[in-house]
Design a protein around this motif. Structure first.
Motif, short mmCIF file in Angstrom:
data_model
loop_
_atom_site.label_atom_id
_atom_site.label_comp_id
_atom_site.label_asym_id
_atom_site.label_seq_id
_atom_site.Cartn_x
_atom_site.Cartn_y
_atom_site.Cartn_z
N ALA A 4 30.40 75.03 -17.49
CA ALA A 4 29.85 74.51 -16.23
C ALA A 4 30.81 74.76 -15.08
N GLN A 5 32.09 74.49 -15.33
CA GLN A 5 33.08 74.69 -14.27
C GLN A 5 33.10 76.15 -13.82
N GLN A 6 33.08 77.06 -14.81
CA GLN A 6 33.18 78.48 -14.49
C GLN A 6 31.95 79.00 -13.75
N THR A 7 30.79 78.35 -13.98
CA THR A 7 29.56 78.79 -13.32
C THR A 7 29.18 77.86 -12.17
N GLN A 8 30.13 77.00 -11.78
CA GLN A 8 29.93 76.09 -10.64
C GLN A 8 28.71 75.22 -10.80
N ARG A 9 28.58 74.66 -11.99
CA ARG A 9 27.50 73.72 -12.24
C ARG A 9 28.09 72.43 -12.80
N THR A 10 27.22 71.46 -13.06
CA THR A 10 27.64 70.22 -13.70
C THR A 10 26.93 70.12 -15.05
N ALA A 11 27.73 69.97 -16.11
CA ALA A 11 27.16 69.77 -17.45
C ALA A 11 26.77 68.30 -17.59
N VAL A 12 25.58 68.06 -18.12
CA VAL A 12 25.06 66.70 -18.25
C VAL A 12 24.97 66.33 -19.73
N PHE A 13 25.76 65.32 -20.12
CA PHE A 13 25.76 64.82 -21.49
C PHE A 13 24.97 63.50 -21.52
N PHE A 14 24.27 63.25 -22.63
CA PHE A 14 23.38 62.09 -22.71
C PHE A 14 23.97 60.95 -23.54
N GLY A 15 23.61 59.73 -23.14
CA GLY A 15 24.00 58.57 -23.93
C GLY A 15 23.01 57.43 -23.76
N PHE A 16 23.08 56.48 -24.71
CA PHE A 16 22.27 55.26 -24.66
C PHE A 16 23.19 54.08 -24.39
N GLN A 17 22.76 53.11 -23.58
CA GLN A 17 23.54 51.89 -23.41
C GLN A 17 23.08 50.79 -24.36
N ASN A 18 22.16 51.14 -25.26
CA ASN A 18 21.54 50.16 -26.14
C ASN A 18 21.03 50.95 -27.34
N PRO A 19 21.08 50.39 -28.55
CA PRO A 19 20.56 51.17 -29.68
C PRO A 19 19.04 51.11 -29.82
#
Lengths: 325, 325
Positions: free
Chosen positions: B72-87
């Motif tokens: 992402a850095q090299q292509t001038q983008r933002t990588a988006v990682f996913f998460g849950f705040q609750n199971p």
């Protein structure tokens, strides 16, 4: 060494069958994980496969890309690719196409015998072709790399799908109707349109798709394959046995009836022959691939052509089909 | 060049915010895709992200592995990682842990304020620690590479999770309670156990977690980070701003109340201050990272330490956390 791929199985899988796959030298299978399942029910079927991958890491591996077939061969395992025989798991939600692709699903039939939200199945009286959502779904499947499978679809719908799709499609498990005129088998028109556009036909070994059913002779089957190679080109042909080994008859009833009727529908069977038909004696299970190989050689296929039909042609199709457009 | 990672955001995302992320040089964010959602509802949130990835391919990309941050850095983008705040999205089904990991989810809180099937949240009166299912889920999360996040969990449950987990865990967005004694902030005991086992603390910039709230001064915040570095090691520290930019106040009500009560719960707010609190003026949005960088340097952090806290430490954690055990 050429790879061996069976592009349709719906066995009642178990360690026994995973071992037979290796005994038979099967490097990859495409397995059905949905007939009438909702999205959430299909997820439960995927979970069962995840458990098997964890339990039997020396026998099977998850297959999502073409190179997994060679990786399986080199490590003496069988790569398992997923498919749906019905679009029920995507509900009415086009966003689920990318989701199921991210989960590793690589084939989806637009219909299973009946009318779906997308197209018409082969047992309907009227075939109205691709629906509005059907056209949108074909485009989205093309975009993400989910292969359109029309094995259980009606004639016009199948021609519509071939025409509307910008990528080659598949009929993973069926035979030509000029050999055995079952509703599930395909016309010369369909098979020409399919293969002229780079699509693949997988020959079925399900007895109801065979000339003389369970008593079909190996030579008769292989002569049909030879005739199909003359008409459509050997490079567009593969195998999709439709092997349903060890399934109880309750499963064939689920496949035919799902939850769409309160009556019984016998599909290709009949009241007096309602269960799974016995396999022909030359293809009982995954250890019998050498019979098929010998039969193809004996009707005149070269070693190269035989390798193609038994796996290399599907592998080439996988290479160009499973990634984004 | 060092990477910049914000390990918790829940903005009302839009092209505007994606552009601000790039203006601010943010190479990766971890975003929340579930507070109280069922599995199927969480899938709909993933679908929305898939649509954004398709719409804005020059601004954002899906992040599932550590190397996506550099890509992402090299292509001038933002990588988006996913998460849950609750199971909640895994329901009562342990098989869904591998499914959501296959869909790219990389963080999951075992609780969100309340008791869950797995552990106790920080607003409960009694903290009974990890449940039977909680221990099974921690083991399965360890196996597949889904990071345990205890940001909203109670003390004993958090210590239990650190103890039971065979891999380092995270507190993605909270501050030490010795700096600001909020129920959501963490004790020295917890932070020592967390960081002694290789876990990561992400400092929150959500006003209710800050000393003096919205009026917290940058220097005060950075001096707290310096004290935390002395106590826990700078290499175990990162940022998880909890930025909720452009969200309507109806969203904070959903976060607090979900469907678990018919009454109103104000969480960290109050009847007179029920909505999202205003951000401190030195961190309004993703274009303000330079303020934080300058503030950290001014309290004495080296350039190397600052780079670590602003991204490289999370990147190292990603490298060892997202794959199978």
């Amino acid at each position: 060494m050429a790879v061996l791929i069976d592009n349709l199985q719906y066995c009642n899988f178990s360690e026994k069958i995973f071992r037979q796959l290796r005994e038979g030298g099967v490097d990859a299978i495409h397995v059905t994980i949905a007939y009438h399942e909702s999205f959430r029910e299909m997820i439960a079927n995927l979970e069962r496969w995840n458990r098997w991958f964890e339990q039997f890491p020396t026998l099977i591996m998850r297959g999502t890309q073409a190179h997994h077939v060679r990786e399986a061969q080199q490590t003496q395992r069988t790569a398992v690719f997923f498919g749906f025989q019905n679009p029920s798991p995507i509900e009415d939600d086009i966003g689920l196409i990318e989701i199921v692709h991210q989960l590793g699903v690589r084939f989806m039939q637009l219909t299973y015998n009946n009318q779906s939200l997308l197209a018409t199945g082969c047992y309907e009286d009227e075939d109205s072709g691709l629906t509005r959502m059907g056209r949108a779904v074909v485009a989205e499947m093309n975009r993400v790399g989910l292969v359109i499978d029309m094995s259980h679809s009606a004639e016009r719908s199948t021609l519509d799908a071939i025409d509307h799709s910008t990528r080659p499609i598949a009929i993973t498990h069926a035979n030509p109707d000029w050999w055995h005129p079952a509703l599930r088998n395909k016309s010369d028109t369909v098979l020409k349109a399919l293969t002229n556009s780079g699509g693949m036909l997988g020959f079925s070994l399900y007895p109801h798709h065979l000339n003389n059913g369970t008593n079909c002779r190996l030579t008769d089957f292989c002569e049909m394959v030879a005739e199909a190679a003359d008409r459509y080109g050997a490079e567009n042909l593969g195998i999709g046995t439709d092997l349903c080994q060890d399934q109880p008859d309750s499963v064939v009833e689920w496949m035919r009836v799902g939850r769409w009727t309160k009556d019984i529908d016998y599909g290709e069977g009949s009241a007096s022959n309602a269960g799974f038909p016995p396999q022909p004696d030359w293809f009982n299970d995954n250890r019998d691939w050498d019979n098929l190989r010998d039969g193809l050689r004996e009707v005149g296929f070269s070693r190269h052509e035989t390798d193609g039909i038994l796996g290399e042609n599907w592998l080439n199709f996988y290479k160009s089909s499973f990634g984004p457009a």
